[in-house]
Design an enzyme around this catalytic site. Structure first.
Site, PDB file in Angstrom:
ATOM      1  N   LYS A  39       0.840  -1.201   0.000  1.00  0.00           N
ATOM      2  CA  LYS A  39       0.000   0.000   0.000  1.00  0.00           C
ATOM      3  C   LYS A  39       0.877   1.253   0.000  1.00  0.00           C
ATOM      4  CE  LYS A  39      -0.392   0.248   5.054  1.00  0.00           C
ATOM      5  NZ  LYS A  39      -1.310   0.307   6.206  1.00  0.00           N
ATOM      6  N   ARG A 137     -10.986   0.568  14.658  1.00  0.00           N
ATOM      7  CA  ARG A 137     -11.026   1.284  13.379  1.00  0.00           C
ATOM      8  C   ARG A 137     -12.026   0.559  12.481  1.00  0.00           C
ATOM      9  NH1 ARG A 137      -4.854   2.129  11.449  1.00  0.00           N
ATOM     10  NH2 ARG A 137      -5.369   0.038  10.700  1.00  0.00           N
ATOM     11  N   TYR A 271      15.398  30.346   6.926  1.00  0.00           N
ATOM     12  CA  TYR A 271      14.305  31.176   7.417  1.00  0.00           C
ATOM     13  C   TYR A 271      14.316  31.297   8.934  1.00  0.00           C
ATOM     14  CZ  TYR A 271      12.288  30.702   2.735  1.00  0.00           C
ATOM     15  OH  TYR A 271      12.071  30.741   1.388  1.00  0.00           O
ATOM     16  N   MET A 319      11.221  24.432   1.702  1.00  0.00           N
ATOM     17  CA  MET A 319      10.435  23.612   0.791  1.00  0.00           C
ATOM     18  C   MET A 319      11.308  22.753  -0.114  1.00  0.00           C
ATOM     19  SD  MET A 319       7.510  24.718  -1.985  1.00  0.00           S
ATOM     20  CE  MET A 319       6.345  25.229  -0.719  1.00  0.00           C
TER      21      MET A 319
END
Length: 412
Positions: A39, A137, A271, A319
């Site tokens: 998956k 779940r 940053y 990013m």
């Protein structure tokens, strides 16, 4: 020149290591069959190549979460048994039935939809009834199990379904000795016994995931479902390292150093200037960031091997890039910055990054984005070429365009 040298970044996938891991897990499975869970694009490793390698190593089932993932395996030409378990109303039931995919049924709505699709398809659906034994779940609660089993048996007698499996999933198998493990096993045995007494004759009964395969042998039943362990990552550091279980990490994530420069003391980095150089130093720019799946939470903490020395991300992960302080060392542009791998060169592991980002190693490998090419290597477990037919002369299959060796999409 190595064809990967010009890549900005790459995730090298060692298919021989994956095969070796599957063989180790099969040996652990006490004679049960093994389902290779592929998956989420094989936990970021590439579903089609990894599925093929797992089958070659003796896996008898493939497992996916969504039906779209299962259908993509069929579209790539993969045969054998495939199961998918995460369905929503209106899903592609008929397509799955016609592709001979085993589908999971957790409630009456799903049984109604799959039987209707089977009628339209003119062939029985292969269904596996999922029991909620305590995870809370997906799955059918014990109180609702008699209704679901009775309805499934009625549909089976009418020829619209075939009950091929009964299954469940552990909540805390990665915590050895947790009382829920024994409790869930008891509930599972009771729910299986009820279904079989009602006439169900499943081919497989299964509850064991990777940690249970490794540490709870009484949970193996007819089939184990191995996901993260197949990719050479320990399902929990508390259980042991991959090496403790005879497993080898399959993915190595590396990037080419894009720039090396000298800066003075007191220079802010990235940053927010959360990192400031304490002395005159050299900086290395690593051209991957959170858009590639590098966790921003690991800013200032993520480890990376550059120039043969372990460094730490200096300042924030951006990013598309981050910076490492090279402490005055000179490293050539184009050199490898290895974020994680099996450790052969002293590089960090995916688990190291998980600790730096306060998460689990599952997330680290799965989140590596599509713009990082997967490069498939088919060497032996020690990294040397094994000369197998599905590798090139140097043991490498390059998937730089997002495709697989036979042209199938690696995004499947």
């Amino acid at each position: 020149m190595n064809e990967t040298a010009s890549l900005r970044a790459r995730a090298e996938i060692d298919l021989a290591a994956l095969r070796a891991n599957v063989r180790v897990l099969r040996a652990r499975a006490s004679g049960a069959q093994l389902m290779a869970v592929v998956k989420s694009d094989a936990y970021g490793h590439g579903a089609v190549p990894c599925a093929r390698a797992a089958l070659e190593a003796g896996a008898t089932w493939l497992g996916t979460a969504t039906p779209q993932e299962a259908l993509a395996l069929r579209a790539a030409g993969l045969g054998g048994r495939v199961m998918c378990w995460l369905w929503t109303p209106g899903g592609p039931w008929r397509e799955a039935i016609e592709a001979d995919v085993d589908v999971s049924v957790s409630g009456m709505w799903a049984l109604r939809e799959v039987t209707a699709a089977a009628t339209e398809a003119g062939r029985p659906a292969r269904i596996q009834l999922k029991a909620d034994t305590g995870l809370g779940r997906n799955g059918c609660q014990p109180a609702d199990w008699p209704e679901l089993v009775a309805a499934a048996r009625t549909a089976e007698q009418a020829g619209t379904v075939r009950i091929t499996g009964l299954w469940s999933h552990f909540a805390c198998a990665d915590e050895p000795g947790h009382p829920s493990i024994a409790a869930q096993l008891t509930v599972f045995r009771d729910m299986v016994a009820y279904a079989e007494k009602a006439g169900a004759e499943p081919e497989v009964r299964h509850i064991a995931n990777s940690p249970a395969t490794l540490t709870v042998p009484e949970s193996h039943f007819d089939l184990v479902r191995t996901g993260i362990a197949m990719y050479g990552i320990s399902p929990s550091p508390e259980l042991g390292t991959p090496a403790d279980f005879g497993l080898r990490p399959v993915m190595t994530l590396a990037a080419s150093v894009a720039l090396v420069k000298q800066v003075p003391a007191g220079h802010g980095i990235s940053y927010g200037h959360h990192y400031t150089t304490s002395a005159e130093t050299t900086l290395g720019l690593v051209p991957v960031g959170y858009a590639d799946g590098i966790p921003r939470h690991a800013s200032g903490r993520g480890p990376v091997l550059v120039g043969g020395v372990r460094r730490t991300v200096a300042g924030r992960v951006a990013m598309d890039q981050f910076v490492v302080d090279l402490d005055g060392d000179v490293v050539a542009e184009g050199s490898d910055a290895v974020l994680f791998g099996p450790g052969d060169r002293g590089e960090p592991s995916a688990e190291d990054w998980a600790r730096a980002a306060d998460t689990i190693a599952y997330e680290i490998v799965t989140r590596i984005g599509a713009r990082v090419p997967r490069v498939y290597r088919d060497g032996t477990a020690d990294g040397t070429a094994d000369g197998t037919a599905d590798g090139t002369a140097d043991g490498t299959v390059d998937m730089t365009a997002g495709g697989t060796a036979d042209g199938e999409s690696a995004g499947s």
